[in-house]
Motif scaffolding. Structure first.
Motif, PDB file in Angstrom:
ATOM      1  N   LYS A   1       0.993  -1.221  -0.010  1.00 50.54           N
ATOM      2  CA  LYS A   1       0.118   0.059  -0.080  1.00 50.54           C
ATOM      3  C   LYS A   1       0.810   1.284  -0.042  1.00 50.54           C
ATOM      4  CE  LYS A   1      -2.490  -1.849   3.522  1.00 50.54           C
ATOM      5  NZ  LYS A   1      -3.654  -2.219   4.369  1.00 50.54           N
ATOM      6  N   ILE A   2       1.824   1.456   0.749  1.00 51.84           N
ATOM      7  CA  ILE A   2       2.722   2.425   0.792  1.00 51.84           C
ATOM      8  C   ILE A   2       3.626   2.784  -0.430  1.00 51.84           C
ATOM      9  CG2 ILE A   2       4.800   3.420   2.153  1.00 51.84           C
ATOM     10  CD1 ILE A   2       3.827   1.773   4.551  1.00 51.84           C
ATOM     11  N   THR A   3       4.195   1.738  -1.055  1.00 51.38           N
ATOM     12  CA  THR A   3       4.920   1.919  -2.148  1.00 51.38           C
ATOM     13  C   THR A   3       4.101   2.140  -3.483  1.00 51.38           C
ATOM     14  OG1 THR A   3       4.742  -0.585  -2.643  1.00 51.38           O
ATOM     15  CG2 THR A   3       6.829   0.432  -1.417  1.00 51.38           C
ATOM     16  N   SER A   4       2.932   1.455  -3.564  1.00 50.94           N
ATOM     17  CA  SER A   4       1.917   1.941  -4.465  1.00 50.94           C
ATOM     18  C   SER A   4       1.556   3.462  -4.577  1.00 50.94           C
ATOM     19  CB  SER A   4       0.695   1.000  -4.547  1.00 50.94           C
ATOM     20  OG  SER A   4       1.003  -0.251  -4.831  1.00 50.94           O
ATOM     21  N   VAL A   5       1.309   3.724  -3.575  1.00 51.78           N
ATOM     22  CA  VAL A   5       0.942   5.277  -3.234  1.00 51.78           C
ATOM     23  C   VAL A   5       2.116   6.249  -3.762  1.00 51.78           C
ATOM     24  CG1 VAL A   5       0.205   7.198  -1.814  1.00 51.78           C
ATOM     25  CG2 VAL A   5      -0.938   4.959  -1.506  1.00 51.78           C
ATOM     26  N   LEU A   6       3.322   6.182  -3.395  1.00 49.53           N
ATOM     27  CA  LEU A   6       4.552   6.660  -3.656  1.00 49.53           C
ATOM     28  C   LEU A   6       4.565   6.594  -5.147  1.00 49.53           C
ATOM     29  CD1 LEU A   6       6.919   5.727  -0.637  1.00 49.53           C
ATOM     30  CD2 LEU A   6       5.890   8.126  -1.429  1.00 49.53           C
ATOM     31  N   LYS A   7       4.385   5.520  -5.775  1.00 52.72           N
ATOM     32  CA  LYS A   7       4.390   5.334  -7.163  1.00 52.72           C
ATOM     33  C   LYS A   7       3.676   6.319  -8.027  1.00 52.72           C
ATOM     34  CE  LYS A   7       4.488   0.913  -8.624  1.00 52.72           C
ATOM     35  NZ  LYS A   7       3.843  -0.199  -9.069  1.00 52.72           N
ATOM     36  N   VAL A   8       2.445   6.275  -7.562  1.00 45.80           N
ATOM     37  CA  VAL A   8       1.400   7.260  -8.291  1.00 45.80           C
ATOM     38  C   VAL A   8       1.773   8.506  -8.022  1.00 45.80           C
ATOM     39  CG1 VAL A   8      -1.016   7.623  -8.146  1.00 45.80           C
ATOM     40  CG2 VAL A   8      -0.419   5.450  -8.262  1.00 45.80           C
ATOM     41  N   VAL A   9       2.270   8.987  -6.860  1.00 49.91           N
ATOM     42  CA  VAL A   9       2.573  10.455  -6.628  1.00 49.91           C
ATOM     43  C   VAL A   9       3.703  10.859  -7.543  1.00 49.91           C
ATOM     44  CG1 VAL A   9       3.473  11.973  -4.734  1.00 49.91           C
ATOM     45  CG2 VAL A   9       1.665  10.424  -4.305  1.00 49.91           C
ATOM     46  N   LEU A  10       4.705   9.985  -7.731  1.00 46.12           N
ATOM     47  CA  LEU A  10       6.004  10.182  -8.418  1.00 46.12           C
ATOM     48  C   LEU A  10       5.842  10.340 -10.107  1.00 46.12           C
ATOM     49  CD1 LEU A  10       8.543   7.962  -6.588  1.00 46.12           C
ATOM     50  CD2 LEU A  10       8.541  10.657  -6.511  1.00 46.12           C
ATOM     51  N   LEU A  11       4.831   9.502 -10.249  1.00 49.95           N
ATOM     52  CA  LEU A  11       4.455   9.591 -11.809  1.00 49.95           C
ATOM     53  C   LEU A  11       3.451  10.598 -12.041  1.00 49.95           C
ATOM     54  CD1 LEU A  11       3.559   5.505 -12.399  1.00 49.95           C
ATOM     55  CD2 LEU A  11       5.235   7.029 -13.495  1.00 49.95           C
TER      56      LEU A  11
ATOM     57  N   TRP B   1      17.741  18.052 -12.943  1.00 53.00           N
ATOM     58  CA  TRP B   1      17.084  17.250 -12.102  1.00 53.00           C
ATOM     59  C   TRP B   1      16.290  15.894 -12.714  1.00 53.00           C
ATOM     60  CZ3 TRP B   1      17.786  17.711  -6.940  1.00 53.00           C
ATOM     61  CH2 TRP B   1      18.275  18.688  -6.311  1.00 53.00           C
ATOM     62  N   GLY B   2      15.960  16.115 -13.803  1.00 52.56           N
ATOM     63  CA  GLY B   2      15.306  15.093 -14.608  1.00 52.56           C
ATOM     64  C   GLY B   2      15.914  13.523 -14.347  1.00 52.56           C
ATOM     65  N   SER B   3      17.350  13.384 -14.499  1.00 54.53           N
ATOM     66  CA  SER B   3      17.921  12.287 -14.466  1.00 54.53           C
ATOM     67  C   SER B   3      17.664  11.639 -13.077  1.00 54.53           C
ATOM     68  CB  SER B   3      19.334  12.404 -14.759  1.00 54.53           C
ATOM     69  OG  SER B   3      19.726  10.959 -14.763  1.00 54.53           O
ATOM     70  N   MET B   4      17.913  12.305 -11.960  1.00 56.91           N
ATOM     71  CA  MET B   4      17.683  12.060 -10.614  1.00 56.91           C
ATOM     72  C   MET B   4      16.200  11.698 -10.384  1.00 56.91           C
ATOM     73  SD  MET B   4      18.939  11.647  -7.675  1.00 56.91           S
ATOM     74  CE  MET B   4      20.385  12.065  -7.519  1.00 56.91           C
ATOM     75  N   LEU B   5      15.125  12.387 -10.767  1.00 58.85           N
ATOM     76  CA  LEU B   5      14.035  12.132 -10.683  1.00 58.85           C
ATOM     77  C   LEU B   5      13.462  10.785 -11.278  1.00 58.85           C
ATOM     78  CD1 LEU B   5      10.865  12.834  -9.718  1.00 58.85           C
ATOM     79  CD2 LEU B   5      10.853  13.891 -12.002  1.00 58.85           C
ATOM     80  N   ILE B   6      13.782  10.608 -12.429  1.00 61.17           N
ATOM     81  CA  ILE B   6      13.697   9.302 -13.034  1.00 61.17           C
ATOM     82  C   ILE B   6      14.326   8.031 -12.281  1.00 61.17           C
ATOM     83  CG2 ILE B   6      14.190   7.801 -15.039  1.00 61.17           C
ATOM     84  CD1 ILE B   6      11.746   9.750 -15.485  1.00 61.17           C
ATOM     85  N   ASN B   7      15.454   8.155 -11.813  1.00 62.22           N
ATOM     86  CA  ASN B   7      16.153   7.216 -11.047  1.00 62.22           C
ATOM     87  C   ASN B   7      15.330   7.007  -9.832  1.00 62.22           C
ATOM     88  OD1 ASN B   7      18.135   7.014 -13.075  1.00 62.22           O
ATOM     89  ND2 ASN B   7      19.655   8.409 -11.950  1.00 62.22           N
ATOM     90  N   VAL B   8      15.064   7.877  -9.070  1.00 64.58           N
ATOM     91  CA  VAL B   8      14.320   7.945  -7.855  1.00 64.58           C
ATOM     92  C   VAL B   8      12.954   7.194  -8.201  1.00 64.58           C
ATOM     93  CG1 VAL B   8      13.152   8.919  -5.751  1.00 64.58           C
ATOM     94  CG2 VAL B   8      15.598   9.432  -6.596  1.00 64.58           C
ATOM     95  N   MET B   9      12.272   7.659  -8.981  1.00 67.16           N
ATOM     96  CA  MET B   9      11.042   7.166  -9.398  1.00 67.16           C
ATOM     97  C   MET B   9      11.126   5.828 -10.023  1.00 67.16           C
ATOM     98  SD  MET B   9       8.603   8.463 -12.601  1.00 67.16           S
ATOM     99  CE  MET B   9       8.846  10.240 -12.058  1.00 67.16           C
ATOM    100  N   SER B  10      12.167   5.351 -10.545  1.00 66.51           N
ATOM    101  CA  SER B  10      12.266   3.829 -11.187  1.00 66.51           C
ATOM    102  C   SER B  10      12.499   3.043  -9.940  1.00 66.51           C
ATOM    103  CB  SER B  10      13.475   3.818 -12.005  1.00 66.51           C
ATOM    104  OG  SER B  10      13.197   4.867 -13.148  1.00 66.51           O
ATOM    105  N   VAL B  11      13.094   3.407  -8.966  1.00 63.80           N
ATOM    106  CA  VAL B  11      13.442   2.637  -7.673  1.00 63.80           C
ATOM    107  C   VAL B  11      12.266   2.335  -7.206  1.00 63.80           C
ATOM    108  CG1 VAL B  11      14.570   2.266  -5.501  1.00 63.80           C
ATOM    109  CG2 VAL B  11      15.930   3.361  -7.355  1.00 63.80           C
ATOM    110  N   PHE B  12      11.522   3.500  -6.810  1.00 62.86           N
ATOM    111  CA  PHE B  12      10.150   3.277  -6.015  1.00 62.86           C
ATOM    112  C   PHE B  12       9.056   2.189  -6.927  1.00 62.86           C
ATOM    113  CE2 PHE B  12      11.242   6.750  -3.330  1.00 62.86           C
ATOM    114  CZ  PHE B  12      11.075   6.043  -1.988  1.00 62.86           C
ATOM    115  N   ILE B  13       9.177   2.585  -8.155  1.00 55.16           N
ATOM    116  CA  ILE B  13       8.197   1.613  -9.122  1.00 55.16           C
ATOM    117  C   ILE B  13       8.607   0.290  -8.859  1.00 55.16           C
ATOM    118  CG2 ILE B  13       7.861   1.228 -11.478  1.00 55.16           C
ATOM    119  CD1 ILE B  13       7.638   4.066 -11.957  1.00 55.16           C
ATOM    120  N   ILE B  14       9.795  -0.164  -9.108  1.00 58.49           N
ATOM    121  CA  ILE B  14      10.408  -1.254  -9.161  1.00 58.49           C
ATOM    122  C   ILE B  14      10.209  -2.204  -7.896  1.00 58.49           C
ATOM    123  CG2 ILE B  14      12.269  -3.025  -9.770  1.00 58.49           C
ATOM    124  CD1 ILE B  14      13.241  -0.619 -11.471  1.00 58.49           C
ATOM    125  N   ILE B  15      10.563  -1.444  -6.780  1.00 60.95           N
ATOM    126  CA  ILE B  15      10.302  -1.928  -5.295  1.00 60.95           C
ATOM    127  C   ILE B  15       8.741  -2.364  -5.158  1.00 60.95           C
ATOM    128  CG2 ILE B  15      10.135  -1.282  -2.858  1.00 60.95           C
ATOM    129  CD1 ILE B  15      12.729   0.141  -3.098  1.00 60.95           C
TER     130      ILE B  15
END
Length: 440
Positions: free
Chosen positions: A157-167, A280-294
């Motif tokens: 539940k926690i990681t899914s919410v974070l994923k949607v927010v980042l996207l 900041w785009g590259s950092m954002l995508i990297n962080v987003m990718s980590v949360f998405i994959i987790i």
């Protein structure tokens, strides 16, 4: 003590929030960040691209309506093979159940490898140790899910919410940014021919892979505290959330970049983020990718063990894999999946399994829709808390589309079709062997 463990059941502790989060969490993966480039290379027009995503999403909604009836009618762990077994017998249930397991078991190894790659970006000293880091992630999430369903469901539940927010941050950033091309350019005149039709099917195959996971709540139906109420809502809210996000992400990428540029970008979302957020785009995508994959890794640490649990309980695998611990985790099935995933990581055997996923998925879902038609005719007395909207027309339409997709995928990916056909031919002798060994 062993006898006590065998009597423990799966725990009915899940609700609507978990149902939505497992669908969103198991469906939205790194593919949505990578796929736009591959789709643009196949389809030369942005409206055709968005139409392909929308049509695939509408197909998923049709599927969800029929699956909601099946899942609430038979809320059992393991998903589709339960309905197929009831409708068409043990052999059909065995074959589709193992197909379902195969198409799901390869995913965690891929996610672990990708997490290893992203971790090396943050910690350069780990570069070259992708597989070791991937196995470490696998171990952590296995230990997280081993004690019981509550820890895994809370993490989901926690990681899914974070994923949607980042996207959504990515989408908003793209629409605020200045596009690299003229947005209202004249539409390109397309000629409908065989090559474009095949390209459209290839695009749908790629897109369907990014939608894979929409039926995830079916694997946990036995653990839902109120399946008749929660499961249909989970299907539709989860599916609509995914469809909306996918359309928004693609529209955002198409807004800031022309199709020709997207087609040359293996990481189109990353390129779009660079336009929207600059350095900041590259950092954002990297962080987003980590949360998405987790988030998706946690989901796929929970799904294959429940398929294996269901197969074992039905007599289609060793009976020990149907044991659960005090927390309600099918722990032996989880450990079997852990061992298989390590093998896939070490030998990169997940790549072909990933390629097989879309073809196998059409086989499983086609049998599922056929089982709904068969059970309505054969078992009209079964309790159905939810009935598929527009039955039988919507179910027949979903089945027909699935068969067309299977044919299209088989033509566009003959290697995967041949492997699936070979596995199907091997399934009957394996069925006889496994069921004989289990009953001995």
């Amino acid at each position: 003590m062993a006898e006590k463990v065998r009597r423990i059941k799966l725990k009915k502790v899940l609700g609507l929030a978990f149902g939505i989060s497992i669908i969103v969490g198991s469906t939205i993966g790194a593919g949505i960040l990578r796929t736009p480039g591959a789709i643009a290379a196949l389809l030369p027009d942005k409206f055709l691209i968005l139409s392909c995503w929308l049509l695939t999403g509408l197909y998923i909604l049709l599927c969800a309506s029929s699956y909601a009836e099946l899942t609430t009618m038979m809320p059992k762990a393991g998903g589709a093979f339960n309905y197929i077994k009831r409708a068409f017998g043990n052999y059909a249930g065995f074959t589709t159940g193992w197909f379902d397991f195969i198409l799901n078991i390869g995913a965690p190894s891929f996610f672990c490898i990708v997490l290893g790659e992203y971790t090396a970006l943050f910690f350069p000293a780990l570069k070259g140790y992708d597989k070791a880091v991937g196995i470490a992630y696998l171990t952590v999430f296995t230990l997280l899910n081993l004690p019981g369903i509550r820890s895994g469901s809370n993490a989901q539940k926690i990681t899914s919410v974070l994923k949607v927010v980042l996207l959504l941050i990515l989408v908003i950033g793209c629409f605020i940014a200045k596009p690299q091309h003229q947005v209202l350019s004249a539409p390109q005149v397309l000629v409908l021919n065989g090559a474009l039709i095949i390209a459209f099917f290839k695009a749908m195959q790629l897109i369907l892979t990014t939608y894979d996971g929409w039926m995830a709540v079916s694997f946990f139906a036995e653990e839902d505290e109120s399946p008749g109420k929660n499961i249909p809502r989970s299907y539709f809210i989860g599916a609509l959330t995914i469809i909306g996000l996918y359309l928004l992400i693609n529209a955002a990428v198409l807004y800031v970049m022309p199709v020709s540029t997207i087609a040359q970008s293996p990481l189109a979302a990353s390129a779009a983020a660079a336009i929207a957020f600059g350095s900041w785009g590259s950092m954002l995508i990297n962080v987003m990718s980590v949360f998405i994959i987790i988030s998706i890794l946690n989901a796929y640490m929970m799904i294959p063990p429940r398929i294996l649990f269901g197969l074992s309980r039905a007599g289609f695998f060793v009976k020990q894999a149907a044991q659960t611990n005090e927390g309600g985790t099918p722990y032996i099935s989880l450990l079997v999946c852990y061992a298989l995933t390590i093998i896939f990581i070490m030998f990169n055997t997940y790549e072909q399994l990933f390629a097989l996923a879309a073809v196998m998925l059409t086989v499983v879902t086609a049998f599922s829709f056929a089982s709904l038609l068969q059970l309505r005719r054969k078992k009209p007395e079964l309790h159905r808390p939810y009935k598929a909207w527009g039955y039988p027309y919507v179910t027949i339409l979903a089945l027909s589309v699935t068969l067309v997709l299977f044919i299209g995928f088989s033509i566009s990916d003959t290697r995967s079709f041949i492997i699936v056909a070979a596995l199907f031919l091997l399934s009957y002798p394996l069925y006889r062997l496994v069921t004989r060994k289990v009953t001995e």
